[in-house]
Motif scaffolding. Structure first.
Motif, PDB file in Angstrom:
ATOM      1  N   UNK A   1      -2.318   4.019   7.159  1.00  0.00           N
ATOM      2  CA  UNK A   1      -2.322   3.045   8.353  1.00  0.00           C
ATOM      3  C   UNK A   1      -1.635   1.793   7.728  1.00  0.00           C
ATOM      4  N   UNK A   2      -2.131   1.367   6.394  1.00  0.00           N
ATOM      5  CA  UNK A   2      -1.654   0.030   5.738  1.00  0.00           C
ATOM      6  C   UNK A   2      -0.016   0.184   5.627  1.00  0.00           C
ATOM      7  N   UNK A   3       0.249   1.402   5.209  1.00  0.00           N
ATOM      8  CA  UNK A   3       1.860   1.284   5.047  1.00  0.00           C
ATOM      9  C   UNK A   3       2.808   1.266   6.174  1.00  0.00           C
ATOM     10  N   UNK A   4       1.995   1.540   7.555  1.00  0.00           N
ATOM     11  CA  UNK A   4       2.643   1.482   8.860  1.00  0.00           C
ATOM     12  C   UNK A   4       2.425   0.351   9.334  1.00  0.00           C
ATOM     13  N   UNK A   5       1.885  -0.638   8.684  1.00  0.00           N
ATOM     14  CA  UNK A   5       1.838  -1.923   9.163  1.00  0.00           C
ATOM     15  C   UNK A   5       0.361  -2.449   9.974  1.00  0.00           C
ATOM     16  N   UNK A   6      -0.512  -1.432   9.873  1.00  0.00           N
ATOM     17  CA  UNK A   6      -2.036  -2.055  10.766  1.00  0.00           C
ATOM     18  C   UNK A   6      -2.464  -3.155   9.680  1.00  0.00           C
ATOM     19  N   UNK A   7      -2.421  -4.146  10.385  1.00  0.00           N
ATOM     20  CA  UNK A   7      -2.962  -5.336   9.493  1.00  0.00           C
ATOM     21  C   UNK A   7      -4.343  -5.354   8.927  1.00  0.00           C
ATOM     22  N   UNK A   8      -5.502  -4.613   9.702  1.00  0.00           N
ATOM     23  CA  UNK A   8      -6.667  -4.567   9.083  1.00  0.00           C
ATOM     24  C   UNK A   8      -6.706  -3.648   8.067  1.00  0.00           C
ATOM     25  N   UNK A   9      -5.928  -2.536   8.049  1.00  0.00           N
ATOM     26  CA  UNK A   9      -5.895  -1.639   6.970  1.00  0.00           C
ATOM     27  C   UNK A   9      -5.312  -2.081   5.821  1.00  0.00           C
ATOM     28  N   UNK A  10      -4.167  -3.178   6.007  1.00  0.00           N
ATOM     29  CA  UNK A  10      -3.725  -3.589   4.764  1.00  0.00           C
ATOM     30  C   UNK A  10      -4.840  -4.571   4.096  1.00  0.00           C
ATOM     31  N   UNK A  11      -5.688  -5.581   4.983  1.00  0.00           N
ATOM     32  CA  UNK A  11      -6.536  -6.140   4.272  1.00  0.00           C
ATOM     33  C   UNK A  11      -7.672  -5.362   3.460  1.00  0.00           C
ATOM     34  N   UNK A  12      -7.920  -4.135   4.253  1.00  0.00           N
ATOM     35  CA  UNK A  12      -8.984  -3.402   3.593  1.00  0.00           C
ATOM     36  C   UNK A  12      -8.394  -2.883   2.414  1.00  0.00           C
ATOM     37  N   UNK A  13      -7.187  -2.534   2.164  1.00  0.00           N
ATOM     38  CA  UNK A  13      -6.480  -2.066   1.068  1.00  0.00           C
ATOM     39  C   UNK A  13      -6.494  -2.991  -0.073  1.00  0.00           C
ATOM     40  N   UNK A  14      -6.303  -4.101   0.366  1.00  0.00           N
ATOM     41  CA  UNK A  14      -6.312  -5.464  -0.644  1.00  0.00           C
ATOM     42  C   UNK A  14      -7.776  -5.451  -1.359  1.00  0.00           C
ATOM     43  N   UNK A  15      -8.570  -5.439  -0.420  1.00  0.00           N
ATOM     44  CA  UNK A  15      -9.946  -5.289  -0.706  1.00  0.00           C
ATOM     45  C   UNK A  15     -10.164  -4.307  -1.909  1.00  0.00           C
ATOM     46  N   UNK A  16      -9.615  -2.992  -1.670  1.00  0.00           N
ATOM     47  CA  UNK A  16      -9.949  -1.933  -2.489  1.00  0.00           C
ATOM     48  C   UNK A  16      -9.423  -2.271  -3.854  1.00  0.00           C
ATOM     49  N   UNK A  17      -8.264  -3.000  -3.854  1.00  0.00           N
ATOM     50  CA  UNK A  17      -7.431  -3.396  -5.019  1.00  0.00           C
ATOM     51  C   UNK A  17      -8.220  -4.262  -6.042  1.00  0.00           C
ATOM     52  N   UNK A  18      -8.914  -5.233  -5.247  1.00  0.00           N
ATOM     53  CA  UNK A  18      -9.488  -6.338  -5.694  1.00  0.00           C
ATOM     54  C   UNK A  18     -10.793  -5.796  -6.555  1.00  0.00           C
ATOM     55  N   UNK A  19     -11.598  -4.973  -5.691  1.00  0.00           N
ATOM     56  CA  UNK A  19     -12.514  -4.268  -6.644  1.00  0.00           C
ATOM     57  C   UNK A  19     -12.343  -3.051  -7.218  1.00  0.00           C
TER      58      UNK A  19
END
Length: 81
Positions: A1-19
């Motif tokens: 979903x993040x790759x398809x431009x879903x903004x909330x999914x992008x934010x969640x993916x960023x959090x996964x990389x942070x953690x």
């Protein structure tokens, strides 16, 4: 979903990389992902990108521009800002 431009999914993916949850810990990738969603006005991503700047994650440092961004988040009422 993040790759398809879903903004909330992008934010969640960023959090996964942070953690480093399920993906390698990478603050630079997290900041890049947050920036992509933040540029499209996602308040959560704007908040997280601001935190990256505030704490120097992803080799980012707070500047006058980021302080203005924080002020903008506050004016939009983001709970964490």
């Amino acid at each position: 979903a993040a790759d398809q431009g879903h903004l909330t999914a992008q934010c969640c993916l960023g959090l996964l990389y942070c953690d480093g949850t399920g993906v390698p810990h990478d603050d630079r990738d997290a900041a890049r992902i947050f920036r992509r969603a933040a540029n499209k006005e996602h308040a959560g991503a704007q908040f997280e990108l601001g935190a990256c700047y505030d704490f120097g994650k992803g080799r980012l440092r707070t500047t006058t521009k980021q302080r203005a961004s924080t002020a903008a988040r506050l004016s939009r009422g983001h709970a964490g800002a």
